[in-house]
Design a protein around this motif. Structure first.
Motif, PDB file in Angstrom:
ATOM      1  N   ILE A   1       0.821  -1.212   0.000  1.00 26.97           N
ATOM      2  CA  ILE A   1       0.000   0.000   0.000  1.00 26.97           C
ATOM      3  C   ILE A   1       0.856   1.264   0.000  1.00 26.97           C
ATOM      4  CG2 ILE A   1      -0.305   0.183   2.502  1.00 26.97           C
ATOM      5  CD1 ILE A   1      -3.259   0.960   1.873  1.00 26.97           C
ATOM      6  N   GLY A   2       2.076   1.177   0.463  1.00 26.89           N
ATOM      7  CA  GLY A   2       2.997   2.313   0.463  1.00 26.89           C
ATOM      8  C   GLY A   2       3.897   2.325  -0.762  1.00 26.89           C
ATOM      9  N   GLY A   3       3.621   1.455  -1.711  1.00 34.23           N
ATOM     10  CA  GLY A   3       4.472   1.327  -2.889  1.00 34.23           C
ATOM     11  C   GLY A   3       3.917   2.071  -4.083  1.00 34.23           C
ATOM     12  N   GLY A   4       4.251   1.560  -5.241  1.00 35.31           N
ATOM     13  CA  GLY A   4       3.825   2.158  -6.504  1.00 35.31           C
ATOM     14  C   GLY A   4       4.968   2.880  -7.175  1.00 35.31           C
ATOM     15  N   THR A   5       5.043   2.730  -8.478  1.00 35.72           N
ATOM     16  CA  THR A   5       6.043   3.466  -9.241  1.00 35.72           C
ATOM     17  C   THR A   5       5.588   4.915  -9.365  1.00 35.72           C
ATOM     18  OG1 THR A   5       4.984   3.062 -11.365  1.00 35.72           O
ATOM     19  CG2 THR A   5       6.548   1.373 -10.590  1.00 35.72           C
ATOM     20  N   LYS A   6       6.475   5.793  -9.804  1.00 34.50           N
ATOM     21  CA  LYS A   6       6.096   7.199 -10.001  1.00 34.50           C
ATOM     22  C   LYS A   6       4.923   7.309 -10.974  1.00 34.50           C
ATOM     23  CE  LYS A   6      10.437   9.443  -8.881  1.00 34.50           C
ATOM     24  NZ  LYS A   6      11.514  10.328  -9.335  1.00 34.50           N
ATOM     25  N   ASP A   7       4.945   6.514 -12.029  1.00 33.32           N
ATOM     26  CA  ASP A   7       3.862   6.546 -13.013  1.00 33.32           C
ATOM     27  C   ASP A   7       2.552   6.040 -12.405  1.00 33.32           C
ATOM     28  OD1 ASP A   7       2.872   6.983 -15.740  1.00 33.32           O
ATOM     29  OD2 ASP A   7       2.669   4.788 -15.780  1.00 33.32           O
ATOM     30  N   GLU A   8       2.614   4.971 -11.615  1.00 34.98           N
ATOM     31  CA  GLU A   8       1.408   4.441 -10.979  1.00 34.98           C
ATOM     32  C   GLU A   8       0.826   5.444  -9.988  1.00 34.98           C
ATOM     33  OE1 GLU A   8       2.369  -0.348 -11.061  1.00 34.98           O
ATOM     34  OE2 GLU A   8       3.172   0.882  -9.434  1.00 34.98           O
ATOM     35  N   LEU A   9       1.693   6.085  -9.204  1.00 33.56           N
ATOM     36  CA  LEU A   9       1.239   7.090  -8.246  1.00 33.56           C
ATOM     37  C   LEU A   9       0.619   8.293  -8.967  1.00 33.56           C
ATOM     38  CD1 LEU A   9       4.245   6.887  -5.784  1.00 33.56           C
ATOM     39  CD2 LEU A   9       1.892   6.173  -5.303  1.00 33.56           C
ATOM     40  N   TYR A  10       1.228   8.713 -10.044  1.00 38.87           N
ATOM     41  CA  TYR A  10       0.701   9.830 -10.831  1.00 38.87           C
ATOM     42  C   TYR A  10      -0.695   9.501 -11.369  1.00 38.87           C
ATOM     43  CZ  TYR A  10      -0.040  12.844 -14.867  1.00 38.87           C
ATOM     44  OH  TYR A  10      -0.588  13.698 -15.776  1.00 38.87           O
ATOM     45  N   ARG A  11      -0.854   8.333 -11.964  1.00 34.51           N
ATOM     46  CA  ARG A  11      -2.156   7.958 -12.530  1.00 34.51           C
ATOM     47  C   ARG A  11      -3.212   7.831 -11.440  1.00 34.51           C
ATOM     48  NH1 ARG A  11      -0.965   2.912 -16.038  1.00 34.51           N
ATOM     49  NH2 ARG A  11       0.697   2.767 -14.534  1.00 34.51           N
ATOM     50  N   ALA A  12      -2.843   7.283 -10.276  1.00 29.55           N
ATOM     51  CA  ALA A  12      -3.801   7.154  -9.167  1.00 29.55           C
ATOM     52  C   ALA A  12      -4.256   8.537  -8.691  1.00 29.55           C
ATOM     53  CB  ALA A  12      -3.186   6.367  -8.019  1.00 29.55           C
ATOM     54  N   MET A  13      -3.329   9.452  -8.574  1.00 24.58           N
ATOM     55  CA  MET A  13      -3.664  10.807  -8.114  1.00 24.58           C
ATOM     56  C   MET A  13      -4.547  11.519  -9.137  1.00 24.58           C
ATOM     57  SD  MET A  13      -3.422  13.069  -5.819  1.00 24.58           S
ATOM     58  CE  MET A  13      -3.578  14.822  -5.622  1.00 24.58           C
ATOM     59  N   LYS A  14      -4.308  11.331 -10.400  1.00 22.70           N
ATOM     60  CA  LYS A  14      -5.108  11.966 -11.446  1.00 22.70           C
ATOM     61  C   LYS A  14      -6.553  11.459 -11.441  1.00 22.70           C
ATOM     62  CE  LYS A  14      -3.999  14.412 -14.334  1.00 22.70           C
ATOM     63  NZ  LYS A  14      -4.123  15.844 -14.432  1.00 22.70           N
ATOM     64  N   HIS A  15      -6.772  10.305 -10.842  1.00 21.98           N
ATOM     65  CA  HIS A  15      -8.104   9.703 -10.818  1.00 21.98           C
ATOM     66  C   HIS A  15      -8.864   9.977  -9.516  1.00 21.98           C
ATOM     67  CE1 HIS A  15      -6.652   7.317 -14.239  1.00 21.98           C
ATOM     68  NE2 HIS A  15      -7.910   7.033 -14.470  1.00 21.98           N
ATOM     69  N   TYR A  16      -8.301  10.768  -8.585  1.00 20.30           N
ATOM     70  CA  TYR A  16      -8.913  10.852  -7.263  1.00 20.30           C
ATOM     71  C   TYR A  16      -8.798  12.253  -6.666  1.00 20.30           C
ATOM     72  CZ  TYR A  16     -10.741   8.597  -3.084  1.00 20.30           C
ATOM     73  OH  TYR A  16     -11.552   8.199  -2.061  1.00 20.30           O
ATOM     74  N   LEU A  17      -9.858  12.695  -5.994  1.00 21.28           N
ATOM     75  CA  LEU A  17      -9.850  13.920  -5.212  1.00 21.28           C
ATOM     76  C   LEU A  17     -10.560  13.627  -3.897  1.00 21.28           C
ATOM     77  CD1 LEU A  17      -9.396  16.994  -4.813  1.00 21.28           C
ATOM     78  CD2 LEU A  17     -11.642  17.341  -5.869  1.00 21.28           C
TER      79      LEU A  17
END
Length: 159
Positions: free
Chosen positions: A67-83
């Motif tokens: 849950i504390g992981g993720g690549t930079k690209d994965e983190l970026y895409r997750a953030m773009k999908h959530y507020l």
């Protein structure tokens, strides 16, 4: 709604997102910033707190189960999908409109931390419309946001 007190009482509870759209201030172009099937919940507590969670379905899963992981690209895409944000809320009436102020005590968009986001609300039966009176910068354009919510019914009996 005839009074701010009545509007406040009607807000209390959990709301499910029906639609989130944005209309550009310069040309009226309508878009769906979190896609046409955006999902979310808006919760107003009797104690005066608000919690909002909005997401665009379809963010790919992370390659790692940490849950504390993720690549930079994965983190970026997750953030773009959530507020998400939460904090206190208050209501006021101005020029015949009922306004809600959401105070950003916690927010996934750091620029809103410590600020208050003011929106015009309209309550009709079990439906809630929340709109920006002034345009907000989103996607490089000033846009008016329009969110429609439906009051959720509890599946639990009260004690």
């Amino acid at each position: 709604m005839s009074t701010v007190a009545e509007a406040r009482q009607s807000l209390i509870g959990t709301w499910s997102l029906v639609e989130y759209k944005a209309v550009r201030a310069d040309n009226g172009f309508t878009s769906h910033p979190m896609g046409p099937k955006a999902q979310g919940f808006l919760i107003y507590s009797p104690e005066g707190f608000v919690s909002a969670q909005l997401m665009e379905p379809g963010a790919p899963e992370f390659s790692d189960a940490d849950i504390g992981g993720g690549t930079k690209d994965e983190l970026y895409r997750a953030m773009k999908h959530y507020l998400a944000y939460c904090g206190r809320f208050e209501l006021e009436e101005l020029d015949g409109k009922v306004l809600v102020k959401h105070h950003m005590d916690v927010c996934s968009f750091p620029n809103w931390l410590g600020s208050s986001q003011e929106r015009v609300i309209k309550l009709k039966s079990n439906m809630l419309e929340i709109n920006t009176d002034e345009p907000v910068l989103h996607g490089g354009y000033f846009q008016h946001g329009y969110l429609v919510w439906k009051k959720s019914q509890s599946t639990f009996d009260t004690c």
